[in-house]
Design a protein around this motif. Sequence first.
Motif, PDB file in Angstrom:
ATOM      1  N   THR A 207       0.837  -1.214   0.000  1.00 23.68           N
ATOM      2  CA  THR A 207       0.000   0.000   0.000  1.00 23.68           C
ATOM      3  C   THR A 207       0.866   1.256   0.000  1.00 23.68           C
ATOM      4  OG1 THR A 207      -1.330  -1.255   1.607  1.00 23.68           O
ATOM      5  CG2 THR A 207      -2.119   0.916   0.987  1.00 23.68           C
ATOM      6  N   VAL A 208       1.831   1.306   0.920  1.00 27.08           N
ATOM      7  CA  VAL A 208       2.639   2.528   1.036  1.00 27.08           C
ATOM      8  C   VAL A 208       3.528   2.721  -0.182  1.00 27.08           C
ATOM      9  CG1 VAL A 208       2.555   2.535   3.552  1.00 27.08           C
ATOM     10  CG2 VAL A 208       4.464   1.414   2.413  1.00 27.08           C
ATOM     11  N   ALA A 229       5.827   8.881   8.279  1.00 27.14           N
ATOM     12  CA  ALA A 229       5.589   8.725   9.719  1.00 27.14           C
ATOM     13  C   ALA A 229       4.840   7.421   9.997  1.00 27.14           C
ATOM     14  CB  ALA A 229       4.793   9.916  10.248  1.00 27.14           C
ATOM     15  N   TYR A 230       3.875   7.107   9.138  1.00 26.98           N
ATOM     16  CA  TYR A 230       3.139   5.837   9.280  1.00 26.98           C
ATOM     17  C   TYR A 230       4.086   4.649   9.108  1.00 26.98           C
ATOM     18  CZ  TYR A 230      -0.102   2.029   8.321  1.00 26.98           C
ATOM     19  OH  TYR A 230      -0.763   0.824   8.353  1.00 26.98           O
ATOM     20  N   VAL A 231       4.976   4.740   8.124  1.00 26.53           N
ATOM     21  CA  VAL A 231       5.947   3.675   7.869  1.00 26.53           C
ATOM     22  C   VAL A 231       6.796   3.409   9.110  1.00 26.53           C
ATOM     23  CG1 VAL A 231       8.106   3.171   6.624  1.00 26.53           C
ATOM     24  CG2 VAL A 231       6.081   3.925   5.361  1.00 26.53           C
ATOM     25  N   VAL A 232       7.253   4.483   9.751  1.00 24.46           N
ATOM     26  CA  VAL A 232       8.085   4.349  10.954  1.00 24.46           C
ATOM     27  C   VAL A 232       7.272   3.761  12.107  1.00 24.46           C
ATOM     28  CG1 VAL A 232       9.421   5.609  12.681  1.00 24.46           C
ATOM     29  CG2 VAL A 232       9.640   6.204  10.252  1.00 24.46           C
ATOM     30  N   ASP A 233       6.056   4.292  12.307  1.00 25.19           N
ATOM     31  CA  ASP A 233       5.205   3.823  13.407  1.00 25.19           C
ATOM     32  C   ASP A 233       4.879   2.338  13.285  1.00 25.19           C
ATOM     33  OD1 ASP A 233       5.194   6.339  14.482  1.00 25.19           O
ATOM     34  OD2 ASP A 233       3.234   6.902  13.671  1.00 25.19           O
ATOM     35  N   LYS A 235       6.675   0.186  11.727  1.00 27.23           N
ATOM     36  CA  LYS A 235       7.931  -0.559  11.532  1.00 27.23           C
ATOM     37  C   LYS A 235       8.036  -1.192  10.146  1.00 27.23           C
ATOM     38  CE  LYS A 235       8.890  -1.439  16.410  1.00 27.23           C
ATOM     39  NZ  LYS A 235       8.063  -0.306  16.836  1.00 27.23           N
ATOM     40  N   LEU A 236       7.461  -0.517   9.169  1.00 26.51           N
ATOM     41  CA  LEU A 236       7.592  -0.972   7.786  1.00 26.51           C
ATOM     42  C   LEU A 236       8.939  -0.587   7.201  1.00 26.51           C
ATOM     43  CD1 LEU A 236       4.030  -0.055   6.393  1.00 26.51           C
ATOM     44  CD2 LEU A 236       4.812  -2.226   7.341  1.00 26.51           C
ATOM     45  N   ASP A 237       9.697   0.238   7.945  1.00 32.18           N
ATOM     46  CA  ASP A 237      11.008   0.667   7.468  1.00 32.18           C
ATOM     47  C   ASP A 237      12.076  -0.411   7.647  1.00 32.18           C
ATOM     48  OD1 ASP A 237      10.861   0.906  10.186  1.00 32.18           O
ATOM     49  OD2 ASP A 237      11.902   2.826  10.305  1.00 32.18           O
ATOM     50  N   MET A 266      18.759   4.084   7.988  1.00 34.78           N
ATOM     51  CA  MET A 266      18.176   2.782   7.643  1.00 34.78           C
ATOM     52  C   MET A 266      18.694   1.687   8.561  1.00 34.78           C
ATOM     53  SD  MET A 266      18.148   2.798   3.452  1.00 34.78           S
ATOM     54  CE  MET A 266      17.794   1.052   3.334  1.00 34.78           C
ATOM     55  N   SER A 267      17.757   0.907   9.140  1.00 28.81           N
ATOM     56  CA  SER A 267      18.148  -0.200  10.008  1.00 28.81           C
ATOM     57  C   SER A 267      18.354  -1.487   9.212  1.00 28.81           C
ATOM     58  CB  SER A 267      17.069  -0.439  11.077  1.00 28.81           C
ATOM     59  OG  SER A 267      15.819  -0.703  10.471  1.00 28.81           O
ATOM     60  N   CYS A 268      17.746  -1.557   8.014  1.00 33.82           N
ATOM     61  CA  CYS A 268      17.922  -2.740   7.165  1.00 33.82           C
ATOM     62  C   CYS A 268      19.137  -2.542   6.250  1.00 33.82           C
ATOM     63  CB  CYS A 268      16.671  -2.978   6.322  1.00 33.82           C
ATOM     64  SG  CYS A 268      16.117  -1.527   5.398  1.00 33.82           S
ATOM     65  N   ASN A 269      19.606  -3.616   5.687  1.00 32.80           N
ATOM     66  CA  ASN A 269      20.763  -3.548   4.792  1.00 32.80           C
ATOM     67  C   ASN A 269      20.416  -2.793   3.515  1.00 32.80           C
ATOM     68  OD1 ASN A 269      22.433  -5.030   6.509  1.00 32.80           O
ATOM     69  ND2 ASN A 269      21.735  -6.982   5.671  1.00 32.80           N
TER      70      ASN A 269
END
Length: 565
Positions: A207-208, A229-233, A235-237, A266-269
């Motif tokens: 969706t995002v 902000a929604y992505v962060v809340d 945890k889609l990031d 970014m927390s992911c690779n």
Amino acid sequence: MASQCQLDSLLQKCTSLIRMKQLQAHLITTGKFQFHPSRTKFLELCSISPAGDLSFAAQIFRLIETPSTNDWNAVLRGLAQSPEPTQALSWYRAMSRGPQKVDALTCSFALKGCARALAFSEATQIHSQLLRFGFEVDILLLTTLLDVYAKTGDLDAAQKVFDNMCKRDIASWNAMISGLAQGSRPNEAIALFNRMKDEGWRPNEVTVLGALSACSQLGALKHGQIIHAYVVDEKLDTNVIVCNAVIDMYAKCGFVDKAYSVFVSMSCNKSLITWNTMIMAFAMNGDGCKALEFLDQMALDGVNPDAVSYLAALCACNHAGLVEDGVRLFDTMKECGVKPNVKHYGKACDIINSMPMVPDVVLWQSLLGACKTHGNVEMAEKASRKLVEMGSNSCGDFVLLSNVYAAQQRWHDVGRVREAMKIRDVRKVPGFSYTTEIDGKIHKFVNGDQSHPNSKEIYAKLDEIKFRARAYGYAAETNLVLHDIGEEDKENVLNYHSEKLAVAYGLISTSDGTPIQVIKNLRICVDCHAVIKIISNIYNREIIVRDRARFHRFKEGVCSCRDYW
């Protein structure tokens, strides 16, 4: 004979075509192949698994005396996912002509083949059939149908299917939002995303991605920030693809610093696409040095640049006028084993003539654009002839050649080009600009537009701007008006360009000090560039203009492109 449970276990162990053939031989020699309930699973395994083979699945299918609907569906599913999805449509037609009963899965797999083959006509036929069969209550099937309509360009039909669904799932919303975003209706995509949340749905990664794509197209920073902000809340990031889309959104809204902040946090690779997106962000915003720095840094971090990486870096050199760095990059990419493609050769005619491959349409169009910039009539005519020979019928080709002639006041040749456009039924793409997110809306303007509700105030503001700009030494660049008209008329044409209208509306509609964002579908003209620099100084406003090639950030009378674009 093995039990059902034992056979299921054997099916799971079929990790190669040889093992599949061994199992199939066993089923045939025991005489149980025609009746065994795992036959369909076996067909599916042969059709869709990486170790399978569609031709082998079809061969097995032909051994079945009376294939069931599930047997047909097993092969149809594989064909729909294959490199030749049109075969799925042939298979569906053959099944429809036989005694087998078509079910909702049959239609769904056939529609997936339509989506991948962009087969609109076949999709409409299947649509009428599924209505006749009474499958219109199947959510999965209707979602697949609206996805086909969206991908084949009929967004109205997709919207009708969506609106008529008695029940929806998250996939239905995602298909419609993505379809609107990819189908050049980004405003509606964002509106549908907001409606989805209002109705209590929780958007997921898919969706995002659709909503962020819509924001990128519109330069809709405020909407983009809400989605971020929604992505962060949620945890889609943690999904690298979502992070890449957020970076791209900020970059295309003209806020490369925000894009860089997301990149750093970014927390992911980071993937190769992450690096490429960031390099292109710097390139579009005119920061060639930072783009080249990132190209070096990605190699140090163990990520090998690809052709896209180098193309983005070359674009950065082009936008920043870094000629020597561009030449060095071109040599480096060949040394690193990255084979230049035709886009990397878009530099000049001498490079074109020495290319080891045949130049494509894009390259000749790039050369024609350069001829317009440098006033080279002879080279423009050569590039134009090449484009005609290659079958190009783009309005841009004709407009560029016409502009080259007009700049030299060769009005007879301008008329000849326009007549050729009429004969070939080629229509010029009109210039337009958006002022983004004023009162939550996107406002569109075309050259000389008087349709806006605030038209009188906008034109009064433009008159004020023209009067105040003269105090800063501004004189209209009337030579840029490529029409055989008088000087006063030329000045009026320039004064009412779409980007000036958009900026004027931004000035009268927002409070002092608020940045103004404008998106233009064509390249910003020299006169508008000069005027907007002055406006940023007079009114103490930061004005961000995204044209078709790059960003221009105007502040205190200076543009980020340093007048090189």
